[in-house]
Design an enzyme around this catalytic site. Structure first.
Site, PDB file in Angstrom:
ATOM      1  N   LYS A 242      46.215  22.822  33.148  1.00  0.00           N
ATOM      2  CA  LYS A 242      45.749  23.754  31.783  1.00  0.00           C
ATOM      3  C   LYS A 242      45.005  22.787  30.969  1.00  0.00           C
ATOM      4  O   LYS A 242      45.498  22.080  29.793  1.00  0.00           O
ATOM      5  CB  LYS A 242      46.705  24.562  31.090  1.00  0.00           C
ATOM      6  CG  LYS A 242      46.674  25.007  29.756  1.00  0.00           C
ATOM      7  CD  LYS A 242      45.376  25.795  29.539  1.00  0.00           C
ATOM      8  CE  LYS A 242      45.528  26.011  27.814  1.00  0.00           C
ATOM      9  NZ  LYS A 242      44.618  24.933  27.129  1.00  0.00           N
ATOM     10  N   SER A 296      50.311  18.375  20.202  1.00  0.00           N
ATOM     11  CA  SER A 296      50.926  18.280  18.853  1.00  0.00           C
ATOM     12  C   SER A 296      52.354  18.660  19.014  1.00  0.00           C
ATOM     13  O   SER A 296      52.857  19.672  19.704  1.00  0.00           O
ATOM     14  CB  SER A 296      49.973  19.190  17.835  1.00  0.00           C
ATOM     15  OG  SER A 296      50.111  20.467  18.432  1.00  0.00           O
ATOM     16  N   GLU A 317      54.898  14.799  25.568  1.00  0.00           N
ATOM     17  CA  GLU A 317      54.476  13.629  24.961  1.00  0.00           C
ATOM     18  C   GLU A 317      53.633  14.367  23.730  1.00  0.00           C
ATOM     19  O   GLU A 317      52.622  14.772  23.954  1.00  0.00           O
ATOM     20  CB  GLU A 317      53.584  12.897  25.773  1.00  0.00           C
ATOM     21  CG  GLU A 317      54.091  12.828  27.290  1.00  0.00           C
ATOM     22  CD  GLU A 317      55.500  12.103  27.320  1.00  0.00           C
ATOM     23  OE1 GLU A 317      55.743  11.285  26.529  1.00  0.00           O
ATOM     24  OE2 GLU A 317      56.222  12.386  28.308  1.00  0.00           O
ATOM     25  N   CYS A 351      46.764   9.126  20.088  1.00  0.00           N
ATOM     26  CA  CYS A 351      48.083   9.611  19.370  1.00  0.00           C
ATOM     27  C   CYS A 351      48.592   8.485  18.657  1.00  0.00           C
ATOM     28  O   CYS A 351      49.661   8.740  17.796  1.00  0.00           O
ATOM     29  CB  CYS A 351      48.920  10.071  20.702  1.00  0.00           C
ATOM     30  SG  CYS A 351      48.599   9.057  22.036  1.00  0.00           S
ATOM     31  N   GLU A 450      50.279  13.340  10.942  1.00  0.00           N
ATOM     32  CA  GLU A 450      49.275  12.491  11.855  1.00  0.00           C
ATOM     33  C   GLU A 450      47.757  13.098  11.009  1.00  0.00           C
ATOM     34  O   GLU A 450      47.668  14.316  11.096  1.00  0.00           O
ATOM     35  CB  GLU A 450      49.470  12.946  13.107  1.00  0.00           C
ATOM     36  CG  GLU A 450      48.548  12.652  14.115  1.00  0.00           C
ATOM     37  CD  GLU A 450      48.696  13.087  15.444  1.00  0.00           C
ATOM     38  OE1 GLU A 450      48.997  14.217  15.850  1.00  0.00           O
ATOM     39  OE2 GLU A 450      48.800  12.354  16.496  1.00  0.00           O
TER      40      GLU A 450
HETATM   41  P1  NAD Z   1      47.650  20.832  20.595  1.00  0.00           P
HETATM   42  O1  NAD Z   1      49.234  20.853  20.641  1.00  0.00           O
HETATM   43  O2  NAD Z   1      46.924  22.055  19.863  1.00  0.00           O
HETATM   44  O3  NAD Z   1      47.163  21.417  22.052  1.00  0.00           O
HETATM   45  C1  NAD Z   1      47.602  20.815  23.349  1.00  0.00           C
HETATM   46  C2  NAD Z   1      47.426  21.591  24.547  1.00  0.00           C
HETATM   47  O4  NAD Z   1      48.358  22.732  24.417  1.00  0.00           O
HETATM   48  C3  NAD Z   1      46.055  22.411  24.679  1.00  0.00           C
HETATM   49  O5  NAD Z   1      45.805  22.471  26.082  1.00  0.00           O
HETATM   50  C4  NAD Z   1      46.256  23.789  23.982  1.00  0.00           C
HETATM   51  O6  NAD Z   1      45.550  24.734  24.585  1.00  0.00           O
HETATM   52  C5  NAD Z   1      47.694  24.180  24.471  1.00  0.00           C
HETATM   53  N1  NAD Z   1      48.439  25.048  23.744  1.00  0.00           N
HETATM   54  C6  NAD Z   1      48.220  25.326  21.965  1.00  0.00           C
HETATM   55  N2  NAD Z   1      48.691  26.225  21.816  1.00  0.00           N
HETATM   56  C7  NAD Z   1      49.711  26.617  23.043  1.00  0.00           C
HETATM   57  C8  NAD Z   1      50.781  27.687  23.328  1.00  0.00           C
HETATM   58  N3  NAD Z   1      51.006  28.309  22.379  1.00  0.00           N
HETATM   59  N4  NAD Z   1      51.142  27.710  24.350  1.00  0.00           N
HETATM   60  C9  NAD Z   1      50.904  26.809  25.492  1.00  0.00           C
HETATM   61  N5  NAD Z   1      50.003  26.151  25.402  1.00  0.00           N
HETATM   62  C10 NAD Z   1      49.215  25.836  24.174  1.00  0.00           C
HETATM   63  O7  NAD Z   1      47.177  19.383  20.692  1.00  0.00           O
HETATM   64  P2  NAD Z   1      45.537  19.073  20.348  1.00  0.00           P
HETATM   65  O8  NAD Z   1      45.020  19.328  19.185  1.00  0.00           O
HETATM   66  O9  NAD Z   1      44.732  19.432  21.588  1.00  0.00           O
HETATM   67  O10 NAD Z   1      45.917  17.435  20.824  1.00  0.00           O
HETATM   68  C11 NAD Z   1      46.075  16.491  19.767  1.00  0.00           C
HETATM   69  C12 NAD Z   1      47.606  16.169  19.674  1.00  0.00           C
HETATM   70  O11 NAD Z   1      47.850  15.552  21.048  1.00  0.00           O
HETATM   71  C13 NAD Z   1      47.749  15.202  18.644  1.00  0.00           C
HETATM   72  O12 NAD Z   1      48.952  15.346  18.115  1.00  0.00           O
HETATM   73  C14 NAD Z   1      48.039  13.889  19.640  1.00  0.00           C
HETATM   74  O13 NAD Z   1      48.658  12.953  18.829  1.00  0.00           O
HETATM   75  C15 NAD Z   1      48.618  14.353  20.698  1.00  0.00           C
HETATM   76  N6  NAD Z   1      48.750  13.414  21.735  1.00  0.00           N
HETATM   77  C16 NAD Z   1      49.894  12.654  22.448  1.00  0.00           C
HETATM   78  C17 NAD Z   1      49.804  11.888  23.230  1.00  0.00           C
HETATM   79  C18 NAD Z   1      51.039  11.306  23.794  1.00  0.00           C
HETATM   80  O14 NAD Z   1      50.835  10.567  24.976  1.00  0.00           O
HETATM   81  N7  NAD Z   1      51.689  11.149  23.082  1.00  0.00           N
HETATM   82  C19 NAD Z   1      48.601  11.604  24.181  1.00  0.00           C
HETATM   83  C20 NAD Z   1      47.445  12.511  23.749  1.00  0.00           C
HETATM   84  C21 NAD Z   1      47.615  13.391  22.598  1.00  0.00           C
END
Ligand code: NAD
Length: 551
Positions: A242, A296, A317, A351, A450
């Site tokens: 996804k 997130s 993660e 991240c 963040e």
């Molecule tokens: P996000 O949490 O908004 O979305 C991540 C994914 O989850 C997307 O595919 C989104 O469509 C999906 N999602 C959102 N709501 C959902 C729900 N209710 N149910 C199921 N899936 C859902 O994050 P983002 O804004 O896309 O990415 C940025 C975040 O990711 C930052 O916090 C960043 O630090 C983190 N990140 C962490 C790592 C790591 O390895 N620790 C790596 C990259 C990014």
């Protein structure tokens, strides 16, 4: 101890009696950050990741055009339009040009994908590991054949500069090769048996989960798809990918290449759509046995609660609020440039990026001047134009969040050195922002969240111990670093970080074989990514008892 570098750039330590040498001046600097390994031999080489000019390949345009139809999901080896008839557009964040229209996958498509993946699992779990490796290798070769298309996905859809996109692309092969090695090493199936009691034998049985979903964010689409896909597949699971709604193109393209590589239908399925629709349907589906989430913390926490209702297992993660501690013996001019480079990696949308800098008071002014100079030097521009170092952020929501964080930093007592705000790039209508830098004082905690942009606060401290206490006073715990010529002291202090990745004289580090995961709200459950534990996360172990027939 000295920092040493292997051929592929991974760092390790070894004992050396002549420690405390002028390390930062005499030893090449190492960067092994997400996709990029880079060595610099002088201060002047320490610069931000930079764009080369990128021209859109015709094959990418054709892929996006899709014969005039919205790009569908990939389910059971077929392109599938969404039955909800809902579509969304994916744009170039630097120009706001619409790149492609995508069909959103709803409840019916998720149910179908789970059904075909469940069916495909029965055969895939028993496919010999060497056959799985051959298919993975073929997929990597096809990705390399179409490198330009995948670079276009990262640069145009993801908003990256080419130097970072190229490094990210290299992770496809690096990750695949690492996990092929792990798959050959880790024994699935029966473990060694033991005599439990007279007439009773017991042994373990390791097996894949079944249908496993990877929910991926927008900031490193190719890297994070690879980090999920290869260990999950090689351990015998069938998968649903996804991608994030902002960057669906690379996963859809990799899905097409997987079909060409010869993966059986249903083994790899790609489900584009919004988080609250497609992502939510995946999290709610009882047929999904395991979810690998990157994103997130708030979303990760919500999905974990949903999963728990069905007994679906999960690894997570999540985001960070990275800290760097600069000790008095460090050269402020050199270290400010190093930290600047990491802070600006993908314009701060990484991240583990550094947002909080704690500097010994003795060098704080000199360090602040050097940090400010580095940020001011950054060339703001369109990510596909040569020379750009700071491009547009991914979407208007992020722009709003970042501007709000800048305002709140000042309200909490941060003194702006560079005030941030919106930036203008001639001829481009994207989400451009200026870098932001603030001075603060211990105890103010001006940036608890963040921020996800080229943004940092500099807090002068009186001791390393005070800095550690402040750095650790955060619910996040992804990555942190110590900057010093005294490597022995640096290592001892780095071990005291409450973070999954603790670094000395480097940041944003990853290496296959070492776990990349978070502590606190930044990660878990699960053993992080890129290590043997990751592969094991995609398997489960049961105990089997066999007693002699009674009587
Ligand atoms: P996000 O949490 O908004 O979305 C991540 C994914 O989850 C997307 O595919 C989104 O469509 C999906 N999602 C959102 N709501 C959902 C729900 N209710 N149910 C199921 N899936 C859902 O994050 P983002 O804004 O896309 O990415 C940025 C975040 O990711 C930052 O916090 C960043 O630090 C983190 N990140 C962490 C790592 C790591 O390895 N620790 C790596 C990259 C990014």
């Amino acid at each position: 101890m000295l920092l040493d570098c292997t051929d592929d750039g991974a760092a390790y330590f070894h004992s050396n009696t002549s420690s405390n040498t002028q390390l930062l001046r005499t030893v090449s600097f190492l960067w092994h950050i997400f996709g990029v390994t880079f060595m610099a031999n002088s201060t002047s080489e320490i610069r931000a990741l930079t764009a080369s000019a990128f021209r859109t390949p015709e094959k990418f345009t054709e892929f996006c055009r899709n014969g005039g139809k919205p790009l569908g999901g990939l389910i059971g080896g077929e392109e599938t339009p969404g039955s909800m008839n809902a579509t969304f557009q994916t744009i170039d964040p630097g120009s706001l040009e619409v790149l492609a229209t995508i069909s959103e996958m709803g409840e019916a498509e998720v149910a179908r994908a789970v059904s075909v993946a469940t069916h495909a699992f029965q055969a895939w779990r028993n496919v010999d590991v060497e056959k799985k490796i051959a298919l993975v290798t073929k997929l990597v070769e096809l990705c390399e054949r179409d490198k330009n298309v995948l670079l276009a996905c990262e640069i145009l859809d993801g908003g990256k500069v080419s130097e970072l996109a190229e490094g990210d692309f290299g992770q496809i092969r690096a990750c695949a090769e690492y996990f092929c090695g792990v798959a050959r090493k880790i024994a699935m199936g029966d473990g060694p048996s033991m005599q439990v009691s007279p007439g009773v034998q017991g042994f373990t049985y390791r097996e894949p989960w079944g249908v496993v979903a990877g929910i991926i964010p927008w900031n490193y689409p190719i890297v994070l798809t690879a980090w999920f896909m290869f260990p999950a597949l090689l351990s015998g699971n069938t998968i649903l990918i996804k991608p994030a709604e902002d960057t669906p193109l690379s996963a859809l393209y990799i899905g097409k290449l997987a079909q060409e590589a010869g993966f059986p239908p249903g083994v790899i399925n790609v489900l584009p759509g919004r988080g609250e629709i497609t992502g939510h349907c995946i999290a709610e589906h009882p047929g999904v046995r395991f979810i690998s989430f990157t994103g997130s913390p708030g979303v990760g926490q919500a999905i974990l609660r949903t999963c728990d209702r069905n007994g679906t297992r999960m690894k997570r993660e999540m985001g960070g609020n990275g800290a760097a501690i600069v000790l008095a013996d460090a050269d402020p001019a050199v270290v400010a440039r190093m930290i600047g480079r990491y802070t600006n990696q993908h314009f701060g949308q990484t991240c583990c990026t550094i947002h909080r800098i704690f500097v010994d008071r003795k060098i704080a002014d000199e360090f602040t001047d050097a940090q400010s100079a580095f940020f001011k030097e950054l060339k703001i521009g369109y990510q596909a134009d040569a020379g750009t170092q700071l491009g547009a952020v991914i979407n208007p929501t992020q722009r709003r969040r970042i501007l709000q964080a800048q305002q709140e930093t000042v309200e909490r007592g941060g003194k702006p050195i560079l005030a941030g705000g919106e930036a203008v790039v001639a001829g481009k209508n994207g989400f451009y922002l200026k870098p932001a830098l603030y001075r603060t004082e211990p105890g103010l905690n001006v940036n608890p969240l963040e921020v996800f942009h080229t943004y940092a606060t500099i807090c002068p401290v009186s001791s390393a111990e005070e800095a550690l206490q402040l750095a650790n006073a955060s619910p996040y715990g992804l990555g942190a670093s110590i900057w010093t010529k005294d490597i022995k002291r640096g290592v001892s202090l780095a071990k005291q970080f409450r973070d999954g990745t603790c670094q000395v004289n480097c940041h944003n580090s990853i290496a296959y074989g070492l776990p990349y995961g978070g502590q606190g709200i930044s990660g878990g459950p699960g053993g992080g990514v890129n290590c043997e534990e990751t592969f094991l996360d995609y398997t489960q172990v049961k105990a089997v008892y066999v007693a002699d027939y009674p009587g």
